[in-house]
Write a protein that holds these residues in place. Structure first.
Motif, short mmCIF file in Angstrom:
data_model
loop_
_atom_site.label_atom_id
_atom_site.label_comp_id
_atom_site.label_asym_id
_atom_site.label_seq_id
_atom_site.Cartn_x
_atom_site.Cartn_y
_atom_site.Cartn_z
N PHE A 1 0.82 -1.22 -0.02
CA PHE A 1 0.10 -0.04 0.25
C PHE A 1 0.87 1.25 -0.03
N GLY A 2 0.11 2.56 -0.35
CA GLY A 2 1.05 3.70 -0.37
C GLY A 2 1.63 4.18 0.68
N THR A 3 2.55 4.95 0.59
CA THR A 3 3.51 5.39 1.75
C THR A 3 2.74 6.51 2.50
N GLY A 4 3.15 6.90 3.54
CA GLY A 4 2.63 8.26 4.08
C GLY A 4 2.81 9.48 3.33
N ASP A 5 3.24 9.63 2.15
CA ASP A 5 3.41 10.76 1.40
C ASP A 5 2.35 11.09 0.57
N ARG B 1 -0.85 11.69 5.58
CA ARG B 1 -1.48 10.95 4.49
C ARG B 1 -2.70 11.32 4.21
N MET B 2 -3.10 11.37 2.98
CA MET B 2 -4.48 11.70 2.67
C MET B 2 -4.75 11.20 1.21
N ILE B 3 -5.88 10.67 1.00
CA ILE B 3 -6.11 9.76 -0.16
C ILE B 3 -7.73 10.04 -0.52
N ASP B 4 -8.15 9.62 -1.79
CA ASP B 4 -9.57 9.79 -2.19
C ASP B 4 -10.24 11.11 -2.12
N LYS C 1 -10.02 11.12 2.56
CA LYS C 1 -10.00 10.12 3.75
C LYS C 1 -8.91 10.51 4.49
N GLN C 2 -8.93 10.90 5.68
CA GLN C 2 -8.09 11.13 6.81
C GLN C 2 -8.87 11.50 7.97
#
Length: 332
Positions: free
Chosen positions: A134-138, A172-175, A193-194
């Motif tokens: 899965f993706g890193t914290g960056d 970290r933030m996604i979506d 998402k955070q």
């Protein structure tokens, strides 16, 4: 009594037949719920869909495993006029595992241009033997801009915590998902998402103010309706809908969407059904429904490996956001 029972059974069968034939013609013509089918080298994930002048623009995460085992993610687009025939993927982001742009949220019109939100999902030196990783914290959020839905600008970092918060401090933030507020013209919200689902607001898509967080899953999509806002989000499996009247306080609104007898019978979605993107196309002839695009992975779960492979984009529809149907439902 027997005659009445026979009449009742015949009437029920007639009503079912009428309900089936009453499906809009464009949906009735679909032979499968799968729009884009993944395989052991390819995954189609995270759909974001725009319907514009008779054409569906389907943006998604395209994951490819290359011949040497390297795994790369892109945001790509395919188009269709009928939901059946789709153009080959056109990649709109770069090949770079330090970025791995992915998870397009949605596309909105702002003045004379289109704006698409998406994320990075860095996985440096990622190879197939590491699946899943899965993706890193960056991972961060970005905007792309376009005059024509095909040619896109360089990515712009979204400083959703405010202009004085540096990139390293964003976390970290996604979506991401952009919402032009119908009740406040010129005001935008972005969900991401955070800490559950977080939200920030802006009047220019550049300067953002953090507005708080709420409990929710990932891959948020927000559908404004006259009686409130409907937030589609994904827990571990299935698609949940929450409702709010103020974009801050959310309550579960409908049963978890796993498409009844659909998912258990679909090898391509047995691992997970997720990432719902809803469109209100009740005004469009030949459709007249809410459409729900999603992705399914399987037969393995994502943790077992079917995350960057064997993921496909599917379609379902509804008249009320509670009861969902899909192509060839009667065959399940």
């Amino acid at each position: 009594m027997l005659r009445l029972l026979t009449y009742g059974l015949a009437l029920a069968m007639l009503l079912v037949a009428r309900a089936t034939t009453a499906q809009p013609r464009r949906l009735r013509a679909l032979a499968s719920p799968v729009l884009l089918r993944g395989d052991v080298k390819t995954a189609y994930r995270d759909p974001a869909v725009l319907y514009e002048k008779g054409t569906f623009y389907l943006y998604y995460t395209l994951v490819e495993t290359e011949a040497d085992g390297g795994v790369f993610s892109y945001v790509a687009v395919s188009t269709s006029r009928d939901l059946t025939h789709w153009t080959p993927p056109q990649k709109i982001t770069v090949r770079d595992q330090n970025l791995d742009f992915s998870s397009p949220g949605n596309i909105i019109r702002v003045k004379n241009e289109w704006v698409l939100c998406l994320q990075t999902y860095p996985r440096p030196h990622y190879t197939a033997d590491q699946m899943p990783r899965f993706g890193t914290g960056d991972a961060r959020l970005f905007l792309l801009r376009s005059p024509d839905l095909r040619h896109w600008s360089a990515p712009e970092l979204l400083r959703v915590k405010g202009p004085n918060v540096d990139e390293k401090s964003l976390g970290r933030m996604i979506d991401p998902y952009l919402l032009p507020d119908p009740q406040q013209p010129g005001r935008y919200s972005i969900f991401y998402k955070q800490n559950g689902v977080s939200r920030s607001t802006s009047t220019d898509l550049v300067i953002w103010t953090f507005a708080g967080s709420a409990e929710a899953g990932e891959n948020v999509c927000v559908l404004p309706q006259p009686d409130g806002y409907y937030l589609f989000n994904s827990p571990h499996n299935g698609i949940n809908i929450k409702k709010s009247t103020d974009l801050q306080h959310w309550a579960d609104w409908a049963p978890l969407i796993t498409l009844g007898q659909g998912q258990p019978g679909w090898e391509w979605a047995q691992g997970r059904l997720t990432a719902g993107a809803a469109l209100d196309l009740r005004h469009v002839p030949g459709i007249r429904r809410y459409l729900l695009f999603f992705h399914g992975s399987g037969p393995l779960t994502e943790e077992q490996g079917d995350f960057d492979k064997n993921a496909s984009i599917g379609l379902a529809w509804s008249t009320d956001l509670r009861t969902w149907h899909w192509p060839q439902e009667a065959a399940q």
